[in-house]
Design a protein around this motif. Structure first.
Motif, mmCIF file in Angstrom:
data_model
loop_
_atom_site.group_PDB
_atom_site.id
_atom_site.type_symbol
_atom_site.label_atom_id
_atom_site.label_comp_id
_atom_site.label_asym_id
_atom_site.label_seq_id
_atom_site.Cartn_x
_atom_site.Cartn_y
_atom_site.Cartn_z
ATOM 1 N N ILE A 28 0.829 -1.200 0.000
ATOM 2 C CA ILE A 28 0.000 0.000 0.000
ATOM 3 C C ILE A 28 0.866 1.253 0.000
ATOM 4 O O ILE A 28 0.442 2.312 0.463
ATOM 5 C CB ILE A 28 -0.991 0.009 1.198
ATOM 6 N N SER A 29 2.056 1.130 -0.519
ATOM 7 C CA SER A 29 3.021 2.226 -0.490
ATOM 8 C C SER A 29 2.508 3.515 -1.119
ATOM 9 O O SER A 29 2.833 4.606 -0.648
ATOM 10 C CB SER A 29 4.323 1.800 -1.182
ATOM 11 N N GLU A 30 1.714 3.395 -2.176
ATOM 12 C CA GLU A 30 1.256 4.579 -2.890
ATOM 13 C C GLU A 30 -0.170 5.000 -2.535
ATOM 14 O O GLU A 30 -0.783 5.779 -3.250
ATOM 15 C CB GLU A 30 1.412 4.375 -4.397
ATOM 16 N N HIS A 31 -0.671 4.494 -1.421
ATOM 17 C CA HIS A 31 -1.974 4.904 -0.900
ATOM 18 C C HIS A 31 -1.781 5.825 0.297
ATOM 19 O O HIS A 31 -0.969 5.544 1.169
ATOM 20 C CB HIS A 31 -2.787 3.695 -0.419
ATOM 21 N N ILE A 69 0.361 9.938 13.708
ATOM 22 C CA ILE A 69 0.205 8.879 12.721
ATOM 23 C C ILE A 69 1.546 8.637 12.033
ATOM 24 O O ILE A 69 2.301 9.572 11.773
ATOM 25 C CB ILE A 69 -0.894 9.229 11.689
ATOM 26 N N SER A 70 1.851 7.390 11.759
ATOM 27 C CA SER A 70 3.091 7.034 11.076
ATOM 28 C C SER A 70 2.856 5.789 10.232
ATOM 29 O O SER A 70 1.824 5.131 10.364
ATOM 30 C CB SER A 70 4.224 6.797 12.082
ATOM 31 N N ARG A 71 3.802 5.469 9.368
ATOM 32 C CA ARG A 71 3.636 4.290 8.527
ATOM 33 C C ARG A 71 4.969 3.636 8.237
ATOM 34 O O ARG A 71 6.025 4.274 8.258
ATOM 35 C CB ARG A 71 2.920 4.649 7.217
ATOM 36 N N ASP A 72 4.912 2.356 7.954
ATOM 37 C CA ASP A 72 6.074 1.579 7.568
ATOM 38 C C ASP A 72 5.675 0.823 6.309
ATOM 39 O O ASP A 72 5.031 -0.219 6.384
ATOM 40 C CB ASP A 72 6.485 0.613 8.674
ATOM 41 N N ASN A 73 6.039 1.366 5.169
ATOM 42 C CA ASN A 73 5.620 0.772 3.904
ATOM 43 C C ASN A 73 6.226 -0.613 3.665
ATOM 44 O O ASN A 73 5.621 -1.448 2.999
ATOM 45 C CB ASN A 73 5.968 1.704 2.743
ATOM 46 N N ALA A 74 7.413 -0.853 4.204
ATOM 47 C CA ALA A 74 8.042 -2.164 4.057
ATOM 48 C C ALA A 74 7.214 -3.238 4.750
ATOM 49 O O ALA A 74 7.222 -4.402 4.342
ATOM 50 C CB ALA A 74 9.458 -2.141 4.616
ATOM 51 N N ALA A 97 -7.938 3.265 3.598
ATOM 52 C CA ALA A 97 -6.999 3.572 2.529
ATOM 53 C C ALA A 97 -7.721 4.203 1.352
ATOM 54 O O ALA A 97 -8.840 3.808 1.009
ATOM 55 C CB ALA A 97 -6.276 2.311 2.067
ATOM 56 N N THR A 98 -7.082 5.178 0.754
ATOM 57 C CA THR A 98 -7.592 5.785 -0.466
ATOM 58 C C THR A 98 -6.892 5.151 -1.655
ATOM 59 O O THR A 98 -5.989 4.329 -1.503
ATOM 60 C CB THR A 98 -7.351 7.301 -0.498
ATOM 61 N N GLU A 99 -7.299 5.554 -2.852
ATOM 62 C CA GLU A 99 -6.586 5.174 -4.061
ATOM 63 C C GLU A 99 -5.743 6.356 -4.516
ATOM 64 O O GLU A 99 -5.293 6.407 -5.656
ATOM 65 C CB GLU A 99 -7.554 4.716 -5.149
ATOM 66 N N LEU A 100 -5.520 7.293 -3.592
ATOM 67 C CA LEU A 100 -4.742 8.486 -3.852
ATOM 68 C C LEU A 100 -3.463 8.448 -3.027
ATOM 69 O O LEU A 100 -3.399 7.808 -1.983
ATOM 70 C CB LEU A 100 -5.537 9.740 -3.492
ATOM 71 N N ALA A 101 -2.457 9.165 -3.480
ATOM 72 C CA ALA A 101 -1.210 9.257 -2.743
ATOM 73 C C ALA A 101 -1.219 10.445 -1.788
ATOM 74 O O ALA A 101 -0.521 10.442 -0.779
ATOM 75 C CB ALA A 101 -0.032 9.384 -3.711
ATOM 76 N N ARG A 102 -2.029 11.447 -2.104
ATOM 77 C CA ARG A 102 -2.081 12.660 -1.303
ATOM 78 C C ARG A 102 -3.040 12.512 -0.134
ATOM 79 O O ARG A 102 -3.882 11.624 -0.099
ATOM 80 C CB ARG A 102 -2.511 13.843 -2.172
#
Length: 123
Positions: A28-31, A69-74, A97-102
């Motif tokens: 979900i790296s680009e969401h 809020i934080s994230r770990d894409n790996a 999750a969105t289908e957007l990166a922004r």
């Protein structure tokens, strides 16, 4: 379809801290990812969002300065660190999750939702 599973919700005392986690079924790296919450009898409300790079964050005024809020894409995981908890923070917390990166805080742009995890803040 992206599937999301939240965990970490507990009964906690006023002033305490809690960290929620949300694991995704796929990359979900680009969401952009967000946390929403819903109290009994209330409409679902926005809590926090983070863009895909993790460089931009936004928070509801009610949690600003207390939640992070934080994230770990790996690991395909998003977190919500909650500090200085108040009774009004009691709710079911959902990751989405969105289908957007922004970043976006409009509910209609969130097609993917987790099942929710209960957070109860008690005196």
């Amino acid at each position: 379809q992206v599937q999301l599973v939240e965990s970490g919700g507990e009964l906690v005392q006023v002033g305490g801290s809690l960290r929620l986690s949300c694991a995704a079924s796929e990359r979900i790296s680009e969401h952009a990812l967000a946390w929403w919450r819903q109290a009994p009898g209330k409409e679902r409300e926005f809590v926090a969002v983070i863009n895909w790079r993790g460089s931009i964050r936004d928070y509801a005024d009610s949690v600003k300065g207390r939640f992070t809020i934080s994230r770990d894409n790996a690991k395909s995981t998003v977190y919500l660190q909650m500090n200085s908890l108040k009774p009004e923070d009691t709710a079911v917390y959902y990751c989405a999750a969105t289908e957007l990166a922004r970043v976006v805080i409009t509910q209609r742009f969130y097609p993917y939702w987790g099942q929710g995890t209960q957070v109860t803040v008690s005196s």
